[in-house]
Design a protein around this motif. Structure first.
Motif, short mmCIF file in Angstrom:
data_model
loop_
_atom_site.label_atom_id
_atom_site.label_comp_id
_atom_site.label_asym_id
_atom_site.label_seq_id
_atom_site.Cartn_x
_atom_site.Cartn_y
_atom_site.Cartn_z
N GLN A 1 0.48 3.97 5.81
CA GLN A 1 -0.28 2.88 5.19
C GLN A 1 0.03 1.53 5.83
O GLN A 1 -0.70 0.56 5.63
N GLN B 1 0.81 -1.21 0.00
CA GLN B 1 0.00 0.00 0.00
C GLN B 1 0.85 1.27 0.00
O GLN B 1 0.31 2.37 -0.02
N GLN C 1 -4.06 4.73 11.81
CA GLN C 1 -4.33 5.46 10.58
C GLN C 1 -5.44 6.49 10.78
O GLN C 1 -5.39 7.59 10.24
#
Length: 627
Positions: free
Chosen positions: A545, A47, A552
């Protein structure tokens, strides 16, 4: 009105409180950072946004276009090892500065050309450049470097047959060529041997037969020229004698005609015939008749001789004239022939010398061809044979890597590099205010057994903590600049200073809320816990990520995230400084306002607890002991 209990001696000593604060915070921070360093984000590196720049211009090999750069870029994107995005160079490096991309992979312009010619030219491997910027994220270069090592197979996929396969084909072609050359060299050796033998025969023929024969011909030509000259001179002499003889013959003929002209031979002959008829047995008449016949024949013959000797149209005289002319031409031609034979003799001597040298060269060529044949045969026996096309492709995939990567760091953080400056400043602007607050005497505002501080005292403490924290951050910044090697080189140092000051004031304001609401112990622990949570979620150490989902979510509300954006703008020279600075100052103002509001609330609560009927704005509330 109740009286506040005496403050313990330990809380009255600033030095003791500072030592206690350091003893509490430093191990806690180190333990938390160490724990986060051990965090394994490899399960989510797919990611991480990473830019791929394909600058490859392509290459035409054997009439076929080669687009190795496009193939490598496609393989990287398809591998999904990282969050690869194919983009242009400007967007990639601008995104690296703004923190949008964690690093940039650039495929150079000559990528396909290098791979296409690696089998025929001694060149370095095709280099891909990987550029990191640790100003943005501390661990991106380490995680990215490890990830790049693991995705090397994706880079090599599709180019092995082009590069190493071409190398194997080239070696195979070389082996085939050596074997063909060996066969040809054997034929060459046989041919040079025949040439050597032929040149020897040529030398023998020239020196043994041609040269002596030409010498004899030269001598004969000289003799022929001499004889022809003599013959020509004799013919000229003959012609002169013939002229004289013709003159004499003409005179004789004229004299005979003159003599016979005075005697009427025809009448005499007629009379003699009549007399002979009358005197058939007269011998004297027969003799006279014979004499007359002889005179007539002499007359005709002498004239004929004179004509043959003097008339050019006569057979003899005409032939003699032609013979004289031919003799002259023969003499001239013989002279020319003799001169030519002399030249031929000299040329044959040179030919003989050249033939000897040719023979010597042919012998040397034969010896060299023999050595060449021997060497090529031996070399062809040692030349590898990789078999058919399928076998060569399989072998090519096992040979060394034709593609390598070159790592470039805008600001490396490892090994005391300048890239660690942002993380040091962010930790300093948060941790130093906490330590300073913990160095002040603790006071609880949430109970009813202690008198609250006045707004003036709270404001004074805030100003004191702010000043000390700013000084501490300044010292930490100077220490970081001196410790890091090379020293950080931000695009806008003044922006770094303003962001550091604003971040410090913001943290002082926000931490003061916790200390005001919860007191010394709970305020310190909650401040440290809040700092640790931000360190794990703000994106400057770990890629956001790759952290768990709750962190997050916290990333978007973390003040430390805002500070990081300000430092990215200041260090990399990208937009975002002004809005970040304004936001930090607004948060500082809001935090200071919240602290004053909390202090006012505590004063009201305390006043209500002491005298329920008293006016909350009563100024008789006793002042607390100074900080």
């Amino acid at each position: 009105m109740t009286t506040a209990p005496p403050t313990p001696k330990m809380q009255r000593s600033r030095l003791v409180r500072l030592i206690v604060a350091l003893l509490v915070t430093i191990p806690l921070v180190l333990a938390a950072v160490y724990m986060w360093v051990l965090w394994d984000p490899t399960k989510k590196v797919d990611q991480m946004p990473v830019a791929i720049v394909n600058s490859d211009a392509g290459y035409v090999k054997d009439g076929e276009p080669l687009e190795a750069g496009a193939q490598v870029a496609k393989n990287l994107v398809d591998s999904k090892s990282l969050g690869f995005k194919l983009t242009d160079k400007n967007d990639a490096y601008y995104g690296l500065k703004t923190g949008h991309y964690y690093f940039v992979i650039e495929i150079p312009e000559n990528f396909s050309e290098t791979l296409g010619t690696i089998a025929t030219a001694a060149q370095a491997p095709a280099l891909m450049t990987v550029t990191f910027n640790d100003y943005d994220t501390l661990k991106a270069s380490q995680i990215g470097g490890s990830a790049m090592e693991k995705i090397q197979q994706s880079v090599l996929k599709g180019v092995a047959a082009t590069t190493v396969g071409g190398l194997v084909d080239g070696v195979q072609t070389l082996g085939d060529g050596l074997r063909t050359a060996a066969d040809g060299s054997v034929q060459l050796s046989d041919g040079t041997k025949t040439l050597s033998e032929g040149t020897q025969t040529l030398v023998d023929g020239i020196t043994g037969e041609l040269q002596p024969g030409v010498g004899t011909a030269r001598e004969g030509g000289a003799k022929l020229a001499d004889g022809a000259g003599t013959l020509s001179a004799g013919l000229v002499t003959l012609q002169g004698g013939t002229d004289k003889l013709g003159d004499g013959a003409t005179q004789v003929a004229d004299g005979i005609e003159k003599l016979t002209g005075q005697i009427p031979l025809a009448e005499v002959e007629k009379l003699l015939k009549q007399a002979q008829a009358a005197l058939p047995n007269s011998s004297q008449l027969s003799t006279v008749m014979t004499l007359i016949d002889g005179l007539q024949a002499l007359k005709a013959g002498s004239r004929q001789i004179a004509t043959e000797l003097t008339d050019p149209n006569a057979q003899y005289r005409g032939g003699l004239n032609k013979l004289v002319d031919g003799g002259a031409q023969l003499s001239s031609g013989a002279s020319e022939l003799s001169a030519g034979l002399v030249k031929i003799d000299a040329g044959v001597a040179k030919v003989a010398d050249g033939a000897v040298r040719l023979n010597e060269g042919a012998k040397q060529l034969d010896a060299g061809a023999g050595k060449l044949s021997t060497g090529l045969v031996a070399g062809s026996e040692k030349a590898p044979d990789f078999g058919d096309q399928d076998a060569r492709v399989s072998l090519a995939q096992l040979i060394s890597t034709p593609v390598a990567k070159q790592t470039v760091h805008v600001a490396q953080a490892q090994f005391q590099g300048p890239g660690g400056a942002v993380t040091i400043l962010i930790i300093a602007t948060t941790l130093i205010p906490i330590v300073v607050f913990m160095s002040f005497r603790g006071h609880r505002f949430v109970t009813d057994d202690e008198s609250p501080r006045s707004l003036r005292t709270v404001a004074r403490r805030g100003l004191a903590v702010s000043a000390i924290s700013l000084a501490g951050v300044l010292v930490a910044g100077i220490g970081a600049w001196l410790w890091l090697d090379p020293a950080p080189n931000p695009v806008h140092l003044w922006q770094v200073i303003l962001i550091s000051a604003a971040a410090t004031l913001m943290n002082v304001a926000l931490i003061s809320i916790l200390f005001t609401l919860f007191g010394y112990i709970v305020g310190a622990l909650s401040s440290l816990a809040w700092m640790m949570l931000q360190l794990f979620s703000y994106g400057g150490i770990w890629m956001i990520q790759t952290v768990p989902a709750p962190f997050q979510w916290l990333h978007w509300i973390s003040p430390m995230t805002l500070v990081r954006h300000g430092y990215i703008a200041a260090f990399n020279g990208v937009p975002g400084f002004a809005p970040t600075l304004v936001s930090l100052l607004l948060l500082a103002v809001a935090g200071a306002g919240a602290t004053l509001a909390a202090a006012r609330y505590q004063r009201k609560r305390y006043a209500d607890a002491v005298s329920p009927e008293a006016d909350p704005r009563d100024e008789q509330v006793p002042e607390p002991t100074p900080v």
